[in-house]
Design a protein around this motif. Sequence first.
Motif, PDB file in Angstrom:
ATOM      1  N   VAL A 168     -81.420 151.906  51.058  1.00 47.14           N
ATOM      2  CA  VAL A 168     -81.800 150.565  50.628  1.00 47.14           C
ATOM      3  C   VAL A 168     -82.745 149.923  51.637  1.00 47.14           C
ATOM      4  O   VAL A 168     -82.702 150.220  52.835  1.00 47.14           O
ATOM      5  N   LEU A 169     -83.592 149.054  51.120  1.00 49.78           N
ATOM      6  CA  LEU A 169     -84.504 148.272  51.946  1.00 49.78           C
ATOM      7  C   LEU A 169     -84.076 146.824  51.905  1.00 49.78           C
ATOM      8  O   LEU A 169     -83.929 146.232  50.828  1.00 49.78           O
ATOM      9  N   VAL A 170     -83.826 146.243  53.087  1.00 43.55           N
ATOM     10  CA  VAL A 170     -83.417 144.848  53.207  1.00 43.55           C
ATOM     11  C   VAL A 170     -84.510 144.085  53.935  1.00 43.55           C
ATOM     12  O   VAL A 170     -84.906 144.458  55.042  1.00 43.55           O
ATOM     13  N   GLN A 171     -85.001 143.021  53.309  1.00 43.30           N
ATOM     14  CA  GLN A 171     -86.081 142.234  53.904  1.00 43.30           C
ATOM     15  C   GLN A 171     -85.525 141.092  54.738  1.00 43.30           C
ATOM     16  O   GLN A 171     -84.739 140.283  54.254  1.00 43.30           O
ATOM     17  N   GLY A 172     -85.930 141.049  56.002  1.00 43.96           N
ATOM     18  CA  GLY A 172     -85.611 139.905  56.842  1.00 43.96           C
ATOM     19  C   GLY A 172     -84.242 139.976  57.483  1.00 43.96           C
ATOM     20  O   GLY A 172     -83.457 140.910  57.270  1.00 43.96           O
ATOM     21  N   THR A 173     -83.947 138.944  58.276  1.00 41.06           N
ATOM     22  CA  THR A 173     -82.685 138.871  59.017  1.00 41.06           C
ATOM     23  C   THR A 173     -82.022 137.508  58.846  1.00 41.06           C
ATOM     24  O   THR A 173     -81.319 137.023  59.729  1.00 41.06           O
ATOM     25  N   GLY A 174     -82.254 136.884  57.711  1.00 43.51           N
ATOM     26  CA  GLY A 174     -81.538 135.662  57.381  1.00 43.51           C
ATOM     27  C   GLY A 174     -80.132 135.993  56.902  1.00 43.51           C
ATOM     28  O   GLY A 174     -79.694 137.151  56.912  1.00 43.51           O
ATOM     29  N   ILE A 192     -82.804 150.456  55.641  1.00 42.37           N
ATOM     30  CA  ILE A 192     -84.080 150.184  56.315  1.00 42.37           C
ATOM     31  C   ILE A 192     -84.253 148.669  56.307  1.00 42.37           C
ATOM     32  O   ILE A 192     -84.177 148.042  55.241  1.00 42.37           O
ATOM     33  N   ALA A 193     -84.459 148.068  57.465  1.00 38.37           N
ATOM     34  CA  ALA A 193     -84.576 146.609  57.565  1.00 38.37           C
ATOM     35  C   ALA A 193     -85.953 146.220  58.078  1.00 38.37           C
ATOM     36  O   ALA A 193     -86.515 146.899  58.954  1.00 38.37           O
ATOM     37  N   THR A 194     -86.499 145.137  57.538  1.00 38.42           N
ATOM     38  CA  THR A 194     -87.773 144.607  58.014  1.00 38.42           C
ATOM     39  C   THR A 194     -87.569 143.234  58.631  1.00 38.42           C
ATOM     40  O   THR A 194     -86.640 142.513  58.287  1.00 38.42           O
ATOM     41  N   SER A 195     -88.460 142.883  59.556  1.00 39.64           N
ATOM     42  CA  SER A 195     -88.459 141.549  60.150  1.00 39.64           C
ATOM     43  C   SER A 195     -89.788 141.348  60.864  1.00 39.64           C
ATOM     44  O   SER A 195     -90.532 142.304  61.107  1.00 39.64           O
ATOM     45  N   ILE A 213     -88.451 148.030  60.680  1.00 44.94           N
ATOM     46  CA  ILE A 213     -89.906 147.912  60.613  1.00 44.94           C
ATOM     47  C   ILE A 213     -90.294 146.472  60.923  1.00 44.94           C
ATOM     48  O   ILE A 213     -89.803 145.533  60.274  1.00 44.94           O
ATOM     49  N   ASN A 214     -91.164 146.286  61.909  1.00 49.10           N
ATOM     50  CA  ASN A 214     -91.723 144.976  62.207  1.00 49.10           C
ATOM     51  C   ASN A 214     -92.961 144.796  61.319  1.00 49.10           C
ATOM     52  O   ASN A 214     -93.981 145.445  61.525  1.00 49.10           O
ATOM     53  N   TYR A 215     -92.859 143.917  60.316  1.00 47.31           N
ATOM     54  CA  TYR A 215     -93.957 143.810  59.356  1.00 47.31           C
ATOM     55  C   TYR A 215     -95.171 143.070  59.917  1.00 47.31           C
ATOM     56  O   TYR A 215     -96.252 143.102  59.319  1.00 47.31           O
TER      57      TYR A 215
END
Length: 345
Positions: A168-174, A192-195, A213-215
């Motif tokens: 799974v891909l999770v966007q952000g850290t809110g 997989i997490a982005t921030s 991943i640092n977008y």
Amino acid sequence: MTLPTTTRQHYFPQLGSFNNLVVQEVPVSAPKANEVLVKTHAVSLQYRDLLIAKDKNPGGAVENLVPCSDMAGEVIAVGEDVKEWKVGDRVCTNFHQDKLHNDSPNELVLGGPVQGVLTQYRTFPAETLVAIPSHLSYEEASTLPCAALTAYNAFLSGYEPLKAGDTVLVQGTGGTSLFALQFAVVSGATVIATSSSDEKLKIATKLGAKHVINYKKTPNWAAEVLKLTNGVGVDRVIELGGNATLAQSIASVRKGGSIDIIGVLGGLGDVPAVDIIGPCIFKQLKIRGIYVGSVVQFQNMNKLISANPEATRPIIDKVFGFDEAKAAYAHMDSQTHVGKIVIKI
């Protein structure tokens, strides 16, 4: 016990800015036959609360709005027909006051169309309340009604629940993103997490994200997702950015995969000038809009949280006092937080 006759609450005499918040004291009534009177101990903020304060929420709000939808508190009185609650019970209320099951209407939403919970005392219909997991504090429990339940509805209570082994891909850290990450990890999925921040991504890694991943450093993060999945793409995407990120989410997901759309952090502007319909058709994607969840889903989620107490413990960025509500909103507006922002009452 002598019941309170008044409550201090924040309200907006006019929307447009969170700086318009005013504290007032108003009468509070004893609960009706099917109601419960609750002493609020903690309230958590949502991005939606910020949009409403700025008068940018498409759902609108009632006049003289008492804001916020997410609370945890203590039962101090029950109506004569209430059997399921007693004085001293620790409870949260559901975001949708009329959504007991998935097929219920969902128009009575706290902190917008219905007066909210940023108040010392408030009555609720008994059937809208959910017991707090015993290991959580009031501050932690206040983060559950929207952020946690939205993530649970997306991953574990929809038409295709997450499976062990999924990616799974999770966007952000809110707040919602971190709950989604935690629920995915306890379900056996690879995350997989982005921030935009390496420091925030360290927290995601600590919570169990396998890849980050640092977008800001990798603007074409969809290409990186495909690399990490050997060109296949992820099974699921938690879509937080809305129009700003949807095209990359579609590029990131595998053929036949799913995208759960739950946020508009990228703004409510026009759809980007890229073809998203074609890829959705050709990749046979399942796209589902998530608007929090029902009382029954809330109860089931709390069972999961109670069974995995440490792995699903809410991440709180900062706790503010009741009279610091404007500062809490300002902290939300800065988007520097990781996890949830809480107002203690």
